[in-house]
Design an enzyme around this catalytic site. Sequence first.
Site, PDB file in Angstrom:
ATOM      1  N   ASP A   1      -3.111  -0.967   9.663  1.00  0.00           N
ATOM      2  CA  ASP A   1      -3.053  -1.055   8.094  1.00  0.00           C
ATOM      3  C   ASP A   1      -3.430  -2.416   7.584  1.00  0.00           C
ATOM      4  O   ASP A   1      -3.945  -2.610   6.429  1.00  0.00           O
ATOM      5  CB  ASP A   1      -1.467  -0.956   7.609  1.00  0.00           C
ATOM      6  CG  ASP A   1      -1.109   0.416   7.652  1.00  0.00           C
ATOM      7  OD1 ASP A   1      -1.869   1.456   7.813  1.00  0.00           O
ATOM      8  OD2 ASP A   1       0.102   0.765   7.751  1.00  0.00           O
TER       9      ASP A   1
ATOM     10  N   LYS B   1       0.883  -1.317   0.204  1.00  0.00           N
ATOM     11  CA  LYS B   1      -0.070  -0.140  -0.224  1.00  0.00           C
ATOM     12  C   LYS B   1       0.845   1.241  -0.012  1.00  0.00           C
ATOM     13  O   LYS B   1       2.035   1.268   0.327  1.00  0.00           O
ATOM     14  CB  LYS B   1      -1.099   0.096   1.293  1.00  0.00           C
ATOM     15  CG  LYS B   1      -0.049   0.121   2.533  1.00  0.00           C
ATOM     16  CD  LYS B   1       0.190   1.593   2.886  1.00  0.00           C
ATOM     17  CE  LYS B   1       1.038   1.551   4.442  1.00  0.00           C
ATOM     18  NZ  LYS B   1       1.443   2.962   4.787  1.00  0.00           N
TER      19      LYS B   1
END
Length: 294
Positions: free
Chosen positions: A134, A9
Amino acid sequence: MLEVLARAKINLTLDITGLLPDGYHELETVMQSIALCDRLVFSLRPQGIELQTDSRLIPPGPENLVYRAAELLQRVTGCRQGVHIFLSKNIPVAAGLGGGSADAAATLAALNQLWSLGLSREELLVLAAKLGADVPFCLAGGTVLARGKGELLTPLKPLPPLGVVLVTPPLAVSTARIYREYDRLLPGVHPDTPAMVAAIERRDITAVAALLGNILEPVTATLYPQVYVVKEALKAAGAPGVVMSGSGPTVLGLCRDEGEARRVAGRLDPGLGRVLYTRFCSQAIKLAVINGSR
């Protein structure tokens, strides 16, 4: 057996909006999946969790998020089956790219299928939040606005496959230290996350590049000035937008497509650190059955 691609990401914006009652920082961040990924292979065994990896930089035992994800699933569901997991690392470690979180999310998704647990997406997201800030995004993927600790996810309109150059300087950055330093220092310029969300909704790529921002970047760059050196190098190489991802040290250069990212990467001095180029991706996880087995 199952083969899973766990995608990294990046943060297009990252802001801290306050403190939560439990003392954690309240975040507001626009996150994006990219094609850069780790590869994990899962195979059933009668009992126990066995983890192997091709990287000497990450532990293969209970301190690894992959192992902890498997343990969490066993504990919550009462599943007694075992698993062997082989993890091939491509995402730079401790680099602000969510590699460990991506691997943990992939483990939740893979073992839900391999162990026939039948957990819903919502149930998996709740478990993901127990593993790290996350991990829920790395399970959901795409283009997302995340709030809270990172577990409150609002999907955004998917962006086209924009190119990304990633430069990871050879630095060991502690996320916990960066947040402590942020608390000690006066806040810097906050990114305009609502404007970023609006730019994404109208697919205004020029505005997206201009609105990249990370409240932690000045903190990390003060401790590690190489971050600023990399930023300037990416700008000079022609990247339309540049920002640090996460708590660093990786700096990303946003490009119009993967071809432009390749050209920008080719202009950079390899001495800056590990240089990679990739593209935006609409999915965080890709599962495939190997040899027809399950």
